[in-house]
Design a protein around this motif. Structure first.
Motif, short mmCIF file in Angstrom:
data_model
loop_
_atom_site.label_atom_id
_atom_site.label_comp_id
_atom_site.label_asym_id
_atom_site.label_seq_id
_atom_site.Cartn_x
_atom_site.Cartn_y
_atom_site.Cartn_z
N ILE A 209 -4.13 12.69 0.86
CA ILE A 209 -4.33 12.11 2.18
C ILE A 209 -3.23 12.58 3.12
CG2 ILE A 209 -5.51 10.07 1.28
CD1 ILE A 209 -2.88 8.52 1.73
N GLY A 210 -3.57 12.69 4.40
CA GLY A 210 -2.58 13.16 5.36
C GLY A 210 -2.19 14.60 5.07
N ARG A 211 -1.06 14.99 5.59
CA ARG A 211 -0.58 16.35 5.35
C ARG A 211 -0.20 16.51 3.89
NH1 ARG A 211 4.07 19.58 8.78
NH2 ARG A 211 2.99 21.56 8.69
N SER A 212 -0.65 17.60 3.29
CA SER A 212 -0.42 17.79 1.87
C SER A 212 1.07 17.93 1.56
CB SER A 212 -1.14 19.05 1.39
OG SER A 212 -0.77 19.36 0.06
N PRO A 213 1.55 17.22 0.54
CA PRO A 213 2.94 17.40 0.13
C PRO A 213 3.21 18.81 -0.40
CG PRO A 213 1.77 16.01 -1.44
CD PRO A 213 0.86 16.18 -0.27
N LEU A 214 2.15 19.58 -0.68
CA LEU A 214 2.35 20.96 -1.09
C LEU A 214 3.08 21.77 -0.03
CD1 LEU A 214 -1.16 21.82 -2.62
CD2 LEU A 214 0.91 21.12 -3.83
N TRP A 215 2.93 21.36 1.22
CA TRP A 215 3.59 22.06 2.32
C TRP A 215 5.10 22.09 2.09
CZ3 TRP A 215 7.21 20.86 6.05
CH2 TRP A 215 7.30 21.74 7.13
N ASN B 284 0.83 -1.21 0.00
CA ASN B 284 0.00 0.00 0.00
C ASN B 284 0.87 1.26 0.00
OD1 ASN B 284 -1.93 1.97 0.40
ND2 ASN B 284 -2.38 1.38 2.51
N PRO B 285 0.77 2.11 -1.06
CA PRO B 285 1.58 3.34 -1.09
C PRO B 285 0.94 4.47 -0.31
CG PRO B 285 0.29 3.18 -3.08
CD PRO B 285 -0.01 1.92 -2.30
N ASN B 286 -0.24 4.24 0.27
CA ASN B 286 -0.97 5.30 0.96
C ASN B 286 -1.09 5.09 2.46
OD1 ASN B 286 -1.60 6.93 -1.37
ND2 ASN B 286 -2.99 5.29 -1.99
N VAL B 287 -0.27 4.22 3.02
CA VAL B 287 -0.25 4.02 4.45
C VAL B 287 0.31 5.29 5.12
CG1 VAL B 287 2.04 2.94 4.41
CG2 VAL B 287 0.46 2.43 6.28
N LEU B 288 -0.19 5.64 6.28
CA LEU B 288 0.20 6.88 6.94
C LEU B 288 0.91 6.61 8.27
CD1 LEU B 288 -3.14 8.87 6.44
CD2 LEU B 288 -1.06 9.09 5.07
#
Length: 279
Positions: free
Chosen positions: A159-165, A113-117
């Motif tokens: 999902i989670g904190r945006s990588p845009l940050w 899963n590439p979307n695990v947090l």
């Protein structure tokens, strides 16, 4: 005697500057989790340690042969805390943070899963976030292949904190239009995430660097993101004299005598967009 006093003053001034810089850097470091160059020993004592060692060695055949035995643990089992704020990593995050590209590709092909947090303070961070933030550890160009690989296997940037940050706060990718386009062109990333830290990217105009104009122009002109918004949902977070409205901030910069890009053609386009939205 006079020269001696000047010399002592110079030493004291430079020392205070170095202390200030060091203190500032320590704040930057401690405000972010340890994401790379982290020994596989953080998994020692867990049920994933033997498999994590295969990932560490990038033993592709070993990973393939053992994957089914461990796959039930990947989304839940975490490492011991790292040495920075005791962040607990999942194997996917660890592989990204430690540049295990061949192993990571094998894991994704096998279905990991590439979307695990993972949790970090009040935030949840994805492997994609780790990949982007880790540019300073991976090398700027090498990061692209990690981002591309995760996106290929459906990593979700929302999902989670945006990588845009990362584009506003990680020195290694500030103003990196290529990486922003890589995200936009290969995902359905939400470009209009607002908040005190996950601020819209065009707010980095305040950084007063030419590369910021590239990102701002791309987002505001090419991507047509919403410009008519408030910077803070909670005015209690607002700093003294800080513009809370995006349009007002851009107009303010156009009048700021210290803003050296106010006559730049890209900034004029951005200003025109701000004026048209305020009418």
């Amino acid at each position: 005697m006079r020269k001696f006093i000047v010399f002592i003053f110079s030493i004291a001034f430079n020392a205070s500057m170095m202390f200030g810089l060091g203190f500032g850097w320590s704040i930057i470091e401690t405000n972010n989790p340890k994401m790379g160059e982290c020994s596989v020993d953080v998994f020692e004592g867990t049920d994933l340690y033997d498999f994590a060692c295969l990932v560490d060695k990038q033993d592709v055949n070993g990973i393939k042969n053992s994957y089914s035995k461990y796959e039930g643990l990947f989304d839940s089992l975490e490492s011991k805390g790292t040495d920075n704020k005791h962040v607990h990593l999942k194997l996917m995050h660890w592989a990204v943070g430690n540049k295990k590209y061949e192993a990571l590709e094998t894991l994704l092909v096998l279905g990991m899963n590439p979307n695990v947090l993972v949790e970090y303070g009040d935030y949840k961070l994805s492997p994609l976030y780790f990949a982007l933030f880790n540019s300073r550890n991976h090398g700027i160009n090498e990061t692209d292949k990690f981002i591309s690989l995760l996106l290929k296997y459906k990593a979700d940037p929302n999902i989670g904190r945006s990588p845009l940050w990362c584009f506003t706060s990680a020195e290694s990718v500030k103003g990196d239009l290529g990486k922003l386009k890589l995200l936009v062109d290969n995902s359905d990333i939400n470009l209009e995430q607002y908040g005190y830290l996950d601020k819209p990217l065009f707010m980095i105009l305040i950084e007063k660097r030419s590369s910021s104009l590239d990102l701002a122009k791309y987002l505001l002109i090419d991507c047509s993101i919403n410009i008519d918004c408030n910077y803070f949902d909670d005015d209690g977070l607002k700093k003294k004299n800080e513009m809370t409205n995006s349009i007002d901030r851009i107009k303010f910069l156009s009048k700021d005598k210290n803003y050296k890009f106010k006559k730049n053609k890209d900034f004029l386009l951005i200003l025109e967009r701000a004026k048209s939205c305020s009418n």
